[in-house]
Motif scaffolding. Sequence first.
Motif, PDB file in Angstrom:
ATOM      1  N   GLY A  38      86.483  52.726  24.303  1.00 56.38           N
ATOM      2  CA  GLY A  38      85.291  51.872  24.382  1.00 56.38           C
ATOM      3  C   GLY A  38      84.446  52.175  25.604  1.00 56.38           C
ATOM      4  O   GLY A  38      83.214  52.227  25.524  1.00 56.38           O
ATOM      5  N   GLN A  39      85.105  52.403  26.751  1.00 59.85           N
ATOM      6  CA  GLN A  39      84.362  52.731  27.969  1.00 59.85           C
ATOM      7  C   GLN A  39      83.644  54.072  27.813  1.00 59.85           C
ATOM      8  O   GLN A  39      82.486  54.214  28.199  1.00 59.85           O
ATOM      9  N   SER A  40      84.330  55.050  27.242  1.00 62.02           N
ATOM     10  CA  SER A  40      83.704  56.359  27.040  1.00 62.02           C
ATOM     11  C   SER A  40      82.518  56.257  26.083  1.00 62.02           C
ATOM     12  O   SER A  40      81.474  56.865  26.323  1.00 62.02           O
ATOM     13  N   LEU A  41      82.675  55.491  25.013  1.00 61.42           N
ATOM     14  CA  LEU A  41      81.548  55.307  24.091  1.00 61.42           C
ATOM     15  C   LEU A  41      80.387  54.602  24.781  1.00 61.42           C
ATOM     16  O   LEU A  41      79.226  54.961  24.557  1.00 61.42           O
ATOM     17  N   ALA A  42      80.684  53.630  25.637  1.00 61.07           N
ATOM     18  CA  ALA A  42      79.621  52.931  26.377  1.00 61.07           C
ATOM     19  C   ALA A  42      78.847  53.910  27.269  1.00 61.07           C
ATOM     20  O   ALA A  42      77.635  53.774  27.436  1.00 61.07           O
ATOM     21  N   ASN A  43      79.547  54.900  27.819  1.00 54.03           N
ATOM     22  CA  ASN A  43      78.889  55.895  28.669  1.00 54.03           C
ATOM     23  C   ASN A  43      77.831  56.693  27.906  1.00 54.03           C
ATOM     24  O   ASN A  43      76.904  57.228  28.511  1.00 54.03           O
ATOM     25  N   PHE A  44      77.990  56.790  26.576  1.00 50.73           N
ATOM     26  CA  PHE A  44      77.068  57.590  25.776  1.00 50.73           C
ATOM     27  C   PHE A  44      76.265  56.746  24.792  1.00 50.73           C
ATOM     28  O   PHE A  44      75.661  57.281  23.861  1.00 50.73           O
ATOM     29  N   ARG A  45      76.219  55.442  25.024  1.00 49.26           N
ATOM     30  CA  ARG A  45      75.475  54.563  24.122  1.00 49.26           C
ATOM     31  C   ARG A  45      74.003  54.968  24.007  1.00 49.26           C
ATOM     32  O   ARG A  45      73.477  55.017  22.889  1.00 49.26           O
ATOM     33  N   PRO A  46      73.283  55.270  25.110  1.00 50.67           N
ATOM     34  CA  PRO A  46      71.867  55.651  24.955  1.00 50.67           C
ATOM     35  C   PRO A  46      71.651  56.843  24.012  1.00 50.67           C
ATOM     36  O   PRO A  46      70.868  56.723  23.065  1.00 50.67           O
ATOM     37  N   PRO A  47      72.352  57.980  24.189  1.00 50.85           N
ATOM     38  CA  PRO A  47      72.092  59.071  23.241  1.00 50.85           C
ATOM     39  C   PRO A  47      72.567  58.756  21.817  1.00 50.85           C
ATOM     40  O   PRO A  47      71.969  59.225  20.850  1.00 50.85           O
ATOM     41  N   ILE A  48      73.621  57.949  21.693  1.00 53.29           N
ATOM     42  CA  ILE A  48      74.081  57.548  20.356  1.00 53.29           C
ATOM     43  C   ILE A  48      72.972  56.766  19.652  1.00 53.29           C
ATOM     44  O   ILE A  48      72.646  57.025  18.499  1.00 53.29           O
ATOM     45  N   GLU A  49      72.384  55.811  20.375  1.00 55.48           N
ATOM     46  CA  GLU A  49      71.329  54.984  19.788  1.00 55.48           C
ATOM     47  C   GLU A  49      70.055  55.784  19.542  1.00 55.48           C
ATOM     48  O   GLU A  49      69.431  55.657  18.482  1.00 55.48           O
ATOM     49  N   ILE A  50      69.655  56.607  20.493  1.00 59.93           N
ATOM     50  CA  ILE A  50      68.434  57.413  20.349  1.00 59.93           C
ATOM     51  C   ILE A  50      68.545  58.326  19.135  1.00 59.93           C
ATOM     52  O   ILE A  50      67.593  58.476  18.366  1.00 59.93           O
ATOM     53  N   ARG A  51      69.713  58.917  18.934  1.00 58.23           N
ATOM     54  CA  ARG A  51      69.906  59.845  17.812  1.00 58.23           C
ATOM     55  C   ARG A  51      70.251  59.130  16.515  1.00 58.23           C
ATOM     56  O   ARG A  51      70.330  59.752  15.464  1.00 58.23           O
ATOM     57  N   GLY A  52      70.478  57.816  16.579  1.00 55.44           N
ATOM     58  CA  GLY A  52      70.795  57.041  15.379  1.00 55.44           C
ATOM     59  C   GLY A  52      72.127  57.427  14.750  1.00 55.44           C
ATOM     60  O   GLY A  52      72.277  57.388  13.528  1.00 55.44           O
ATOM     61  N   LEU A  53      73.103  57.789  15.581  1.00 57.98           N
ATOM     62  CA  LEU A  53      74.403  58.213  15.071  1.00 57.98           C
ATOM     63  C   LEU A  53      75.262  57.018  14.682  1.00 57.98           C
ATOM     64  O   LEU A  53      75.239  55.983  15.358  1.00 57.98           O
ATOM     65  N   SER A  54      76.020  57.170  13.633  1.00 56.42           N
ATOM     66  CA  SER A  54      77.022  56.152  13.315  1.00 56.42           C
ATOM     67  C   SER A  54      78.305  56.551  14.051  1.00 56.42           C
ATOM     68  O   SER A  54      78.611  57.732  14.184  1.00 56.42           O
ATOM     69  N   GLN A  90      81.029  63.389  24.492  1.00 56.72           N
ATOM     70  CA  GLN A  90      79.736  63.983  24.829  1.00 56.72           C
ATOM     71  C   GLN A  90      79.433  65.177  23.921  1.00 56.72           C
ATOM     72  O   GLN A  90      78.326  65.313  23.410  1.00 56.72           O
ATOM     73  N   ASN A  91      80.421  66.038  23.711  1.00 60.53           N
ATOM     74  CA  ASN A  91      80.224  67.187  22.819  1.00 60.53           C
ATOM     75  C   ASN A  91      79.936  66.723  21.398  1.00 60.53           C
ATOM     76  O   ASN A  91      79.048  67.271  20.735  1.00 60.53           O
ATOM     77  N   ALA A  92      80.676  65.716  20.923  1.00 58.70           N
ATOM     78  CA  ALA A  92      80.470  65.221  19.564  1.00 58.70           C
ATOM     79  C   ALA A  92      79.076  64.624  19.407  1.00 58.70           C
ATOM     80  O   ALA A  92      78.382  64.899  18.426  1.00 58.70           O
ATOM     81  N   VAL A  93      78.654  63.820  20.383  1.00 51.09           N
ATOM     82  CA  VAL A  93      77.323  63.195  20.326  1.00 51.09           C
ATOM     83  C   VAL A  93      76.231  64.262  20.368  1.00 51.09           C
ATOM     84  O   VAL A  93      75.250  64.183  19.633  1.00 51.09           O
ATOM     85  N   LYS A  94      76.422  65.269  21.173  1.00 50.52           N
ATOM     86  CA  LYS A  94      75.424  66.332  21.310  1.00 50.52           C
ATOM     87  C   LYS A  94      75.269  67.138  20.021  1.00 50.52           C
ATOM     88  O   LYS A  94      74.174  67.548  19.673  1.00 50.52           O
ATOM     89  N   HIS A  95      76.369  67.347  19.308  1.00 48.98           N
ATOM     90  CA  HIS A  95      76.344  68.242  18.155  1.00 48.98           C
ATOM     91  C   HIS A  95      76.334  67.545  16.799  1.00 48.98           C
ATOM     92  O   HIS A  95      76.115  68.197  15.785  1.00 48.98           O
ATOM     93  N   ALA A  96      76.573  66.245  16.751  1.00 49.39           N
ATOM     94  CA  ALA A  96      76.655  65.532  15.470  1.00 49.39           C
ATOM     95  C   ALA A  96      75.326  65.549  14.727  1.00 49.39           C
ATOM     96  O   ALA A  96      74.268  65.434  15.339  1.00 49.39           O
ATOM     97  N   ALA A  97      75.404  65.651  13.421  1.00 51.35           N
ATOM     98  CA  ALA A  97      74.209  65.516  12.592  1.00 51.35           C
ATOM     99  C   ALA A  97      73.884  64.036  12.413  1.00 51.35           C
ATOM    100  O   ALA A  97      72.738  63.622  12.562  1.00 51.35           O
TER     101      ALA A  97
END
Length: 186
Positions: A38-54, A90-97
Motif C-alpha cells: 500500500g505504501q509503495s502504491l501510494a508513492n506512485f498514485r499520481p502517475p497511476i491516476e494521470i495514466r488512468g491505470l487500474s 515504478q517499472n509496471a506503472v511506467k510500462h503498463a498499457a
Amino acid sequence: ASADRINRFVEDILLYSKLESGKLEIFSEPVNIYKIIGQSLANFRPPIEIRGLSVSVDGKDTVRPAEILAKKIVNCDVKQIERVLNNCIQNAVKHAASAVAISTGMADGFFSCEIKDNGAGMPKEFSDKIFDEYFQAEKGRKGVGLGLPSVKRIVEQHGGKVKVETDTGKGFSFTFTLPPAGEGAG
C-alpha cells in the motif's frame, strides 16, 4: 526536479555499493506485506491516476490493500522490501498499457509476490540481462541501470529469489520470494 533526480542517482549508487560489498544490514521483522504494498502504491498514485491505470492486489481493485485484505505476515526489512516494491511498481506503472496487478501467495514454502503489467514487454532474450548492472533495454532512458540489480540483491539477502518474465507484446511480470515468517536474514 533535477536536484531530486541527482539525489536518487546518488542514493542508488550508494545503496548498490553497500549491496555489492555485503555491508547492507537487513533488519527483519514480522510485518503485514499489504502495508508495504500500500505504501509503495501510494508513492506512485499520481502517475497511476494521470495514466488512468487500474490497479489490483490479489484480485481486488485497490491501492490500499491493508484496509480490505486479511493480514499476510512476512519476515523482512520493511525499508528494503519497500525499495524492491517501489522499483517493480515504478517499472509496471511506467510500462503498463492500462493495468497493474499485484498477486501474493505461497510457492514452494516461500512467500511470493508478483507485480505484473499489461504493457508492450520486451524481447524474451533480454530477460536474462534485466538484472545486470547498468543494463537498459531502451538507450536514453532516465536512470542509472542499478534499480533491478539492487532488487535482486536485496531479495537474495533476505534469502529469496527474483525472476522476470517478459516477451514482446506480453508485458512484464516481476516475481520475488521471501522466506516464510520466522525465517530469513536478520
